[in-house]
Structures are given as C-alpha cells and as structure tokens.
Design a protein around this motif. Structure first.
Motif, short mmCIF file in Angstrom:
data_model
loop_
_atom_site.label_atom_id
_atom_site.label_comp_id
_atom_site.label_asym_id
_atom_site.label_seq_id
_atom_site.Cartn_x
_atom_site.Cartn_y
_atom_site.Cartn_z
N PRO A 35 0.84 -1.16 0.08
CA PRO A 35 -0.06 0.01 0.00
C PRO A 35 0.82 1.28 0.09
CG PRO A 35 0.11 -1.19 2.37
CD PRO A 35 0.71 -1.91 1.25
N GLU A 37 0.26 5.36 0.83
CA GLU A 37 -0.69 6.42 1.80
C GLU A 37 0.06 7.00 2.37
OE1 GLU A 37 -3.09 4.02 4.87
OE2 GLU A 37 -3.30 2.92 2.93
N ASP A 49 -5.51 13.14 0.54
CA ASP A 49 -6.29 11.77 1.35
C ASP A 49 -5.97 10.52 0.11
OD1 ASP A 49 -6.97 13.03 3.30
OD2 ASP A 49 -8.87 13.73 2.17
N ARG A 51 -4.76 7.40 -1.21
CA ARG A 51 -4.61 5.80 -0.73
C ARG A 51 -4.56 4.87 -1.95
NH1 ARG A 51 -7.71 2.84 1.55
NH2 ARG A 51 -9.95 4.15 0.95
#
Length: 146
Positions: A35, A37, A49, A51
C-alpha cells in the motif's frame, strides 16, 4: 549531470490482481506489492487523502520495471472514451521484445488480451502487434526475425 537509468513506467489499473496476472503471463515477475498512502505520498502525486496499492513487476534478468497502481482514494478517473484509440495524447503504450509473438498472444488471451489491429511484418526485421490488456492498457509486442 546525466540520467542514471529509467527506473520504471507507472500504469494505473482498475483491477491490480488482473494486471499482475496479465503481466505475469507475459513473462514478468512480481517484485513486490504494497500500500502507498500518507501525506508524503499525496504530496508527491498532488492528491489529497491519497490511498493506493502498487505492484512492482520486473523483467527477469533484465532492466526495466512496471509499477502497476490502483487508487482507492481518490478513485481513478476513467477517460472518455474509456477505451482510447492508439493516437490519444499521453502515455501511448509499453513495448516488449518477445521470442515468439504467437505464443505470447496465446498466453495473454486468457487474461483478456485482444489485438488492436493485427500481427504485421515489418520488412524482414520484425513481427509487430498492439494489444489491449487490463484497464485498456495498450501493450506492443515485437518479435525480431533474424
């Protein structure tokens, strides 16, 4: 100052698992998946924001990598039309040299690959084709004919 190397090409996809399977069938290896983010990531790409999840694919024993990314927030933007023609501005395609273009196509078709045009001979040098993969990605294949 000189460029040291081209590190990777990034491609945004809807279905990361399908894209990894497609490029694995092409002959690439999954180098890693993670991931991405946090505020640092959003600052790099200019999205609040942000992600996402990426999968880094590599060519075994050779330089060159693809960074496949799917965005969870904000969602990826779908271009109009969603399947753009080969002359659309922006990243055009990624080309791979292959040993056997017909064998490669046979491996990729179960993963949704469809020819854009047809397999074509360029003089006595190459067989060439464009195909669409996951999320409408255009991939070109070239087989050198010795």
């Amino acid at each position: 100052m000189t460029i040291q190397r081209m590190d990777n090409v990034g491609i945004v996809v809807d279905d990361l698992d399908a894209a990894v399977a497609f490029f694995t069938a092409l002959g690439m290896e999954l180098e890693g998946r993670m991931p991405i983010e946090g505020s640092w990531a959003g600052k790099v790409v200019g999205l609040d924001d942000m992600r996402s999840e990426i999968a880094m694919m590599r060519i075994p024993g050779a330089p060159g990598r693809l960074e496949l990314a799917t965005y969870h927030s904000p969602r990826a933007i779908v271009p109009e039309p969603s399947v753009t023609p080969a002359n659309t501005r922006g990243l055009h395609r990624v080309m791979f040299a292959v040993d056997d273009i017909e064998d490669t196509l046979a491996r990729l078709r179960p993963h949704g690959a469809e020819l854009v045009g047809e397999v074509t001979r360029f003089e006595d040098s190459f067989l060439l084709c464009y195909l669409r993969g996951p999320s409408g990605i255009i991939v070109a294949l070239a087989e050198h004919l010795n």
